[in-house]
Design a protein around this motif. Structure first.
Motif, PDB file in Angstrom:
ATOM      1  N   ASP A  45      59.714  96.728   4.635  1.00 27.14           N
ATOM      2  CA  ASP A  45      58.575  96.979   5.520  1.00 27.14           C
ATOM      3  C   ASP A  45      57.930  98.280   5.055  1.00 27.14           C
ATOM      4  O   ASP A  45      58.554  99.340   5.121  1.00 27.14           O
ATOM      5  N   ILE A  46      56.680  98.215   4.614  1.00 27.79           N
ATOM      6  CA  ILE A  46      56.029  99.409   4.076  1.00 27.79           C
ATOM      7  C   ILE A  46      55.893 100.510   5.113  1.00 27.79           C
ATOM      8  O   ILE A  46      55.740 101.671   4.761  1.00 27.79           O
ATOM      9  N   HIS A  47      55.982 100.159   6.382  1.00 23.39           N
ATOM     10  CA  HIS A  47      55.878 101.172   7.436  1.00 23.39           C
ATOM     11  C   HIS A  47      57.167 101.985   7.588  1.00 23.39           C
ATOM     12  O   HIS A  47      57.186 102.976   8.299  1.00 23.39           O
ATOM     13  N   HIS A  48      58.234 101.555   6.915  1.00 25.46           N
ATOM     14  CA  HIS A  48      59.493 102.292   6.965  1.00 25.46           C
ATOM     15  C   HIS A  48      59.582 103.333   5.862  1.00 25.46           C
ATOM     16  O   HIS A  48      60.523 104.127   5.841  1.00 25.46           O
ATOM     17  N   TYR A  49      58.644 103.329   4.925  1.00 29.30           N
ATOM     18  CA  TYR A  49      58.672 104.312   3.845  1.00 29.30           C
ATOM     19  C   TYR A  49      58.379 105.715   4.378  1.00 29.30           C
ATOM     20  O   TYR A  49      57.878 105.883   5.485  1.00 29.30           O
ATOM     21  N   THR A  50      58.673 106.716   3.562  1.00 30.98           N
ATOM     22  CA  THR A  50      58.544 108.117   3.958  1.00 30.98           C
ATOM     23  C   THR A  50      57.225 108.678   3.432  1.00 30.98           C
ATOM     24  O   THR A  50      57.101 108.995   2.255  1.00 30.98           O
ATOM     25  N   TYR A  51      56.253 108.788   4.324  1.00 32.22           N
ATOM     26  CA  TYR A  51      54.916 109.250   3.947  1.00 32.22           C
ATOM     27  C   TYR A  51      54.739 110.716   4.319  1.00 32.22           C
ATOM     28  O   TYR A  51      55.317 111.200   5.274  1.00 32.22           O
TER      29      TYR A  51
ATOM     30  N   ASP B 137      64.072 100.188  -1.618  1.00 37.99           N
ATOM     31  CA  ASP B 137      64.338 100.165  -0.183  1.00 37.99           C
ATOM     32  C   ASP B 137      63.829 101.470   0.418  1.00 37.99           C
ATOM     33  O   ASP B 137      63.936 102.531  -0.200  1.00 37.99           O
ATOM     34  N   PRO B 138      63.304 101.418   1.639  1.00 37.57           N
ATOM     35  CA  PRO B 138      62.914 102.666   2.307  1.00 37.57           C
ATOM     36  C   PRO B 138      64.126 103.578   2.497  1.00 37.57           C
ATOM     37  O   PRO B 138      65.223 103.105   2.804  1.00 37.57           O
ATOM     38  N   ILE B 139      63.927 104.869   2.309  1.00 35.88           N
ATOM     39  CA  ILE B 139      65.014 105.833   2.499  1.00 35.88           C
ATOM     40  C   ILE B 139      65.599 105.694   3.900  1.00 35.88           C
ATOM     41  O   ILE B 139      66.819 105.741   4.089  1.00 35.88           O
TER      42      ILE B 139
END
Length: 110
Positions: free
Chosen positions: A3-9, A64-66
């Motif tokens: 889920d791209i919203h779980h990435y660390t921005y 994978d998202p951190i």
């Protein structure tokens, strides 16, 4: 699928560019510049979505998202024999384990 919203921005000011820069930790080569913080965030979010879609279409492994990864709480750090000896001595003098001494220093430095 990640889920791209779980990435660390992150959005921060770039003095060199005179604009805000949006970045994502899981894709260190991606960035998006804008004069607006919100547009910098939306830009990096959209760029990440496109990158993930391209990677999936090409059969590449998507990071994978951190935030979704699992950690053991254990990692190994190499030091010189002299540094190791000094740390062991300091731990003995403080009457704590070497692990407690080093993990305390990592937390203080964070």
């Amino acid at each position: 699928m990640s889920d791209i919203h779980h990435y660390t921005y992150r959005v921060s000011w770039s003095p060199e560019d005179g604009e805000f820069v949006g970045t994502v930790a899981e894709f260190p080569s991606l960035s998006w510049l804008s004069s607006s913080q919100i547009e910098a965030f939306q830009g990096i979010l959209d760029m990440t979505a496109g990158t993930v879609a391209d990677m999936q279409a090409n059969g590449e492994k998507v990071p994978d998202p951190i935030a979704d990864r699992h950690y053991s709480g254990r990692f190994v750090v190499r030091v010189t024999p002299e540094q190791h000896r000094e740390l062991v001595l300091e731990a003995a003098e403080e009457k704590v384990s070497l692990n407690r001494l080093v993990s305390g220093r990592v937390l203080v430095g964070a």
